[in-house]
Write an enzyme that holds these catalytic residues in place. Structure first.
Site, PDB file in Angstrom:
ATOM      1  N   SER A 157       0.817  -1.211   0.000  1.00 25.29           N
ATOM      2  CA  SER A 157       0.000   0.000   0.000  1.00 25.29           C
ATOM      3  C   SER A 157       0.854   1.266   0.000  1.00 25.29           C
ATOM      4  CB  SER A 157      -0.935   0.026   1.213  1.00 25.29           C
ATOM      5  OG  SER A 157      -1.896  -0.991   1.103  1.00 25.29           O
TER       6      SER A 157
ATOM      7  N   GLY B  32      -4.384  -1.942  -0.854  1.00 30.04           N
ATOM      8  CA  GLY B  32      -3.524  -1.628  -1.993  1.00 30.04           C
ATOM      9  C   GLY B  32      -3.283  -0.141  -2.099  1.00 30.04           C
TER      10      GLY B  32
ATOM     11  N   GLY C 167      -2.735   3.721  -4.076  1.00 24.62           N
ATOM     12  CA  GLY C 167      -3.314   4.564  -5.118  1.00 24.62           C
ATOM     13  C   GLY C 167      -4.775   4.904  -4.918  1.00 24.62           C
TER      14      GLY C 167
ATOM     15  N   CYS D  50      -9.209  -1.776   3.708  1.00 28.49           N
ATOM     16  CA  CYS D  50      -8.527  -0.573   3.217  1.00 28.49           C
ATOM     17  C   CYS D  50      -8.972  -0.211   1.797  1.00 28.49           C
ATOM     18  CB  CYS D  50      -7.016  -0.736   3.333  1.00 28.49           C
ATOM     19  SG  CYS D  50      -6.194   0.852   3.395  1.00 28.49           S
ATOM     20  N   LEU D  51      -8.140  -0.420   0.766  1.00 28.26           N
ATOM     21  CA  LEU D  51      -8.572  -0.138  -0.602  1.00 28.26           C
ATOM     22  C   LEU D  51      -9.806  -0.977  -0.930  1.00 28.26           C
ATOM     23  CD1 LEU D  51      -7.460   1.413  -3.301  1.00 28.26           C
ATOM     24  CD2 LEU D  51      -6.916  -0.900  -4.022  1.00 28.26           C
TER      25      LEU D  51
ATOM     26  N   GLN E 133     -12.750   0.827   0.318  1.00 31.22           N
ATOM     27  CA  GLN E 133     -13.097   1.953  -0.557  1.00 31.22           C
ATOM     28  C   GLN E 133     -13.779   1.442  -1.823  1.00 31.22           C
ATOM     29  OE1 GLN E 133      -9.148   3.495  -0.942  1.00 31.22           O
ATOM     30  NE2 GLN E 133      -9.052   4.173   1.190  1.00 31.22           N
TER      31      GLN E 133
ATOM     32  N   ASN F  88      -3.263   2.854   7.218  1.00 28.07           N
ATOM     33  CA  ASN F  88      -2.397   3.315   6.146  1.00 28.07           C
ATOM     34  C   ASN F  88      -3.260   3.651   4.955  1.00 28.07           C
ATOM     35  OD1 ASN F  88      -0.535   3.760   4.162  1.00 28.07           O
ATOM     36  ND2 ASN F  88      -0.023   1.591   3.905  1.00 28.07           N
TER      37      ASN F  88
ATOM     38  N   GLY G 182      -4.590   7.076   2.268  1.00 28.08           N
ATOM     39  CA  GLY G 182      -4.581   8.477   1.857  1.00 28.08           C
ATOM     40  C   GLY G 182      -5.886   8.876   1.196  1.00 28.08           C
ATOM     41  N   PHE G 183      -6.786   7.871   1.005  1.00 29.70           N
ATOM     42  CA  PHE G 183      -8.123   8.143   0.486  1.00 29.70           C
ATOM     43  C   PHE G 183      -9.135   7.668   1.519  1.00 29.70           C
ATOM     44  CE2 PHE G 183      -5.439   8.072  -3.202  1.00 29.70           C
ATOM     45  CZ  PHE G 183      -5.997   9.009  -4.074  1.00 29.70           C
TER      46      PHE G 183
ATOM     47  N   HIS H  90      -6.532  -1.778   9.270  1.00 29.07           N
ATOM     48  CA  HIS H  90      -5.893  -3.074   8.997  1.00 29.07           C
ATOM     49  C   HIS H  90      -6.009  -4.038  10.177  1.00 29.07           C
ATOM     50  CE1 HIS H  90      -3.941  -2.312   5.094  1.00 29.07           C
ATOM     51  NE2 HIS H  90      -4.088  -1.053   5.471  1.00 29.07           N
TER      52      HIS H  90
ATOM     53  N   GLU I 210      -5.379  -7.084  10.277  1.00 34.25           N
ATOM     54  CA  GLU I 210      -4.260  -8.038  10.314  1.00 34.25           C
ATOM     55  C   GLU I 210      -3.043  -7.392  10.979  1.00 34.25           C
ATOM     56  OE1 GLU I 210      -4.882  -6.146   7.859  1.00 34.25           O
ATOM     57  OE2 GLU I 210      -2.967  -5.434   7.069  1.00 34.25           O
TER      58      GLU I 210
END
Lengths: 365, 548
Positions: A50, A228, A230, A256-257, A260, A298, A300-301, A342, A344
């Site tokens: 990530s 992940g 981006g 996380c990703l 989203q 972790n 940023g979006f 996260h 995990e």
């Protein structure tokens, strides 16, 4: 710390310059600047996919103290684009360590800078927001650095997941298990797979652009959407696949990703955060159980809180106690849920591992 | 469910005289707790036999009783006041023991006073070595092999069984009083006798000594909903075998991997959750085998302590203040971080600096006292320093000791030869850190020092960095000292006076100061803000350092 006399320069997109000493590979690197407040687990952080595309500031002032160890990785290579710290240590101490951070960074071609006033730098990022930057231990001309930095793409709208996703499918766990999980890999951390396998799952990990028909050939009991790097909105193919997965009515879990993407598949928009959440101490409240958990984060979006709350079929399950941001959602009519943080961990607290148990229970029922 | 509205008045029990073995921590925590409760509109009544404290200042509580810490005094206070609850966790073992005595005599029941912040069973389990051991066994946490002995003969028998080296730990004592190491058969009799005598219930624990293992302490907070957070992780520079109060300690932990730390965190949380029903602060100590990273639990203290006072100052998180609020019914997620005022009190502080705590001994005032450090705390105070590196922090700590130490190393340079120093540092004494530096200056290797002292080589390497800089400086006079070297020295905690003494030729600290001022090598001030600059701080405090 080292006594390297080789100077290194850090230039930010807004023109700020920080000086320090070279560490790791001698060279030049660009990426988006972000900071992590965690005090343990640097190697796990550096190998977390990530972080692809990012230059990382470690707020903790001594990094490298206990060297590196083969087992303490979240993927096979270092994923950060560059490293900034106050003191990077060549001398390390751990019986189980295999080598020094310095050698590790050199072997992984990572340019780093130490001796930086990281506190001033973090305060700057906190105030001005995430921005691109360049570290160089070979170029000293600021104008040249500026032109190199200009070539670095903006994180907004960037598909980085496809680049770190597995190219080939692979399987883990007990192949005779009746608990089968189809994983969509956008840059998965090893320990997420461990957490599934530990609970008896047989997992097959698929490239990010895998179609539903291929996923279904595995005959899974549930689907997993990985973390992940981006911008999630840059992955329309994955959003479509997730819409199709949802129509299957099978258990679905996203991290996380993956969280989203689940939101996007339900027409909830995501947005680029000011400077993100990265660390091992983020407080989250499970508003279903009323209990709290300290989480590793972790990202940023984030997902749009208003759109979540207005959505007729999506329910908020977890909230961030610092800024009320959305940390977890679930669908009302389907066995699908996801979290922004996260569970995990690695590195970080194990408070949220129950989510993997919940997922397994869901698949068994 | 926020505050419990049935609590309108609280009795806080102080810790009595400040003795060797304490560092005024209970005055600090008691004062914080009193303030914290009064902020909530609760009437605070305070008892302490020691008038030389801040907590007994008239403005700290609604009513202050300067009375002996006895059950009679407690009854007198309860007769004279309507008291709803008693908070015994702020006055150390003294307050807990008094609270327990009153409980046994039925005083709390008689006056309808609730015990908040702890329960008596939890105190018992934490203090009674055998109960602690059994609980750990039940929840699957490893402890050192041990046996409880109530008589001299029993003690001897168990010692034979466990083998040397051993620790004799008396039950229910503060600061390790009466405890000692036993390396061989000859030392056993007197150690056993001393231990049994020191225990108020004539009981000792005969325990296998894990000498040389690394020692860590975690400071935790728990609320009534069983939410637990780790406020601070402290690493002892000195290995197991030296009382934490006599150890140089460092925060955050410097040589701990995430796997090992999470193992410790999980065990500490499990221990705290299995220790009765209470809300408040707690301290858990672990020993770690440096080779295998296997952990054993050393002890758990369900109260605020010297180390929680240190952890509060080290992180900016006011443990006693929050613990008092948890005791009256708040949960952590209902409270705010006291420094940022905007984020949650349910979080784990992140540090972007290094804390070094160094004990201060006064052996020169106790002629004839045994100055070897061990189980019983012998220091009379401590200093805490903050730096942007371990080297800076430890030098600042040395400079703050109010003795002749000018940084690490100017404490009367030893005249011993390197072989003699290596022998000398095998036995932990108050000046060991200075002698380690002497040994490194004389060319003894990091490996040797680490082997003979049990101090993790990472710390010894850091001291080596200080030595290297000192050697470089010593090549110069004030005029020839290179700018980069001067800057490097300042960043590593060298004082102007220290640099002046190292330089050859006549040089004063003023000259060094003027030189660096002219070069722009001046102090910058950084915040202690609980969050590594992630959020804006409203009530931080500051420390000075040097940056590029």
């Amino acid at each position: 710390m080292t006594h390297s006399t080789q100077q290194a320069i850090l230039l930010l997109a807004d023109g700020h310059v920080f000086y320090g000493q070279a560490f790791g590979k001698i060279g030049t690197t660009t990426g988006e600047l972000c900071f992590n407040t965690g005090m343990t687990g640097y190697q796990e952080v550096f190998t977390d996919p990530s972080y692809s595309g990012q230059i990382l500031i470690m707020n903790n002032v001594h990094i490298g103290n206990y060297g590196v160890k083969d087992a303490d990785v979240e993927s096979d290579t270092v994923k950060i684009r560059g490293l900034i710290a106050r003191n990077l240590e060549e001398q390390f101490s751990r019986f189980q360590a295999k080598g020094s951070l310095s050698d590790y960074l050199i072997a992984n071609n990572i340019v780093a800078i130490e001796g930086v006033d990281t506190r001033a730098l973090v305060t700057h990022v906190r105030t001005k927001g995430a921005m691109n930057c360049i570290i160089s231990s070979e170029i000293t001309d600021i104008e040249k650095l500026k032109s190199e930095l200009a070539k670095c793409p903006d994180m907004d709208g960037l598909d980085l997941a496809s680049g770190v996703s597995t190219k080939e499918e692979y399987e883990l766990g007990d192949t005779s298990s009746t608990l089968k999980v189809a994983v969509l890999d956008f840059g998965i951390k090893k320990n997420i797979l461990n957490c599934l396998v530990e609970r008896g799952a047989h997992v097959r990990v698929h490239p990010a652009n895998t179609t539903l028909s291929r996923l279904k050939e595995f005959n899974p009991n549930g689907y997993f959407l990985s973390n992940g790097p981006g911008d999630p909105a840059a992955l329309p193919f994955a959003i479509n696949t997730i819409k199709e997965i949802l129509a299957e009515d099978k258990p679905l879990f996203g991290i996380c990703l993956g969280h989203q993407l689940l939101a996007l598949a339900n027409d909830i928009p995501t947005f680029k955060m000011h400077h993100g959440h990265r660390g091992l101490n983020h407080p989250v409240k499970n508003i279903i159980s009323g209990l709290c958990e300290i989480t590793t984060q972790n990202h940023g979006f984030g997902v749009d809180p208003e759109a979540v709350r207005k959505h007729a079929n999506v329910e908020v399950t977890h909230l961030n106690l610092n800024d009320d941001s959305i940390e977890g959602i679930r669908l009302k009519d389907k066995p699908a849920f996801s979290v922004q943080y996260h569970p995990e961990a690695t590195p970080g607290p194990h408070d949220s591992r129950y989510l993997f148990d919940d997922f397994v229970k869901m698949m068994k029922s | 469910m926020p505050i419990d509205n049935s609590i309108k008045s609280v009795l806080i029990i102080g810790s009595g005289p400040i003795i060797i073995g304490q560092a005024c921590e209970f005055d600090y925590s008691g004062s914080q707790a009193a303030r914290s409760l009064r902020e909530e509109g609760i009437k605070v009544i305070l008892i302490n036999s020691n008038p030389a404290t801040i907590m007994t200042d008239p403005m700290m509580a609604d009513k202050v009783y300067l009375l002996p810490l006895t059950v009679e005094s407690i009854e007198q206070i309860l007769d004279e006041n309507q008291i709803d609850a008693v908070l015994p966790t702020m006055g150390g073992q003294t307050a807990l023991n008094l609270c327990k005595e009153a409980e046994e005599l039925g005083v709390w029941v008689k006056y309808n006073v609730r015990l908040i912040g702890v329960d008596v069973a939890a105190i018992d389990t934490a203090e009674d070595r055998e109960k602690f051991r059994q609980l750990m066994f039940k929840i699957g946490i490893k402890v050192a092999p041990s046996h409880v002995a109530n008589s001299f003969l029993e003690g001897k028998e168990f010692a034979q069984e466990i083998g040397f080296p051993l620790v004799i730990r008396p039950s229910f004592t503060l600061g390790g009083t009466g405890g000692s190491f036993v390396h061989n058969k000859e030392e056993l009799d007197s150690a056993l006798e001393r231990g049994l005598k020191a225990s108020p219930i004539h009981e000792v624990l005969v325990e296998k000594a894990v000498l040389g293992w690394k020692e860590y302490e975690l400071e935790l907070l728990r609320d009534k909903n069983d939410n637990v957070v780790i406020i601070c992780t402290v690493e002892n520079l000195d290995p197991m075998g030296i009382h934490t109060g006599d150890s140089i300690t460092v925060a955050p932990a410097m040589t701990l991997s995430d796997t090992s730390f999470q193992d410790m965190r999980n065990q500490a949380i499990l221990m705290m959750r299995s220790l009765g029903n209470f809300a408040g602060g707690c301290n858990v100590q672990f020993a770690q085998n440096p080779e295998t990273e296997e952990l054993i639990a050393v002890e758990i203290n369900p109260r605020v302590s010297r180390s929680s006072a240190l952890a509060s100052k080290a992180t900016g998180y006011p443990i006693a203040k929050i613990a008092a609020k948890l005791a009256i019914g708040y949960s952590l997620d209902e409270l705010k971080n006291q420094i940022t005022r905007t984020t949650s009190a349910y979080f784990e502080p992140a540090l972007d600096y290094v804390i070094v705590k160094m004990p201060r001994w006064n052996f020169d005032k106790f002629k004839g006292a045994n100055d070897t450090l061990g189980l019983q705390m012998k220091s009379v105070g401590e200093v805490m320093s903050i730096g942007r590196s371990f080297t800076e922090a430890i030098q600042k700590a040395c400079q703050s000791l109010e003795n002749d130490a000018v940084g690490l190393g100017y404490y009367g340079k030893s005249l011993m030869k390197s072989e003699e120093i290596v022998e000398y540092i095998k036995i932990p004494k108050w000046d060991r850190i200075f002698r380690i530096k002497d040994a490194l200056m004389q060319g003894v290797t990091v490996k040797t020092i680490s082997q003979v002292t049990g101090i993790d080589k990472w710390f010894v390497h850091q001291i080596q960095i200080i030595c290297n800089i000192e050697k470089e400086i010593a090549k110069h006079s004030a005029d020839t000292l290179p700018n980069d070297l001067l800057k490097e020295a300042k960043k590593n905690g060298f004082g102007d006076d220290q640099i002046a003494k190292i330089l050859h030729g006549d040089c004063t600290d003023e000259q060094v100061y003027e030189k660096r001022k002219a070069l722009g090598i001046t102090r910058v001030y950084k915040m202690v803000d609980t969050c590594s600059a992630e959020f804006e701080a409203k009530t931080p405090y500051f420390y000075s350092t040097f940056e590029n």
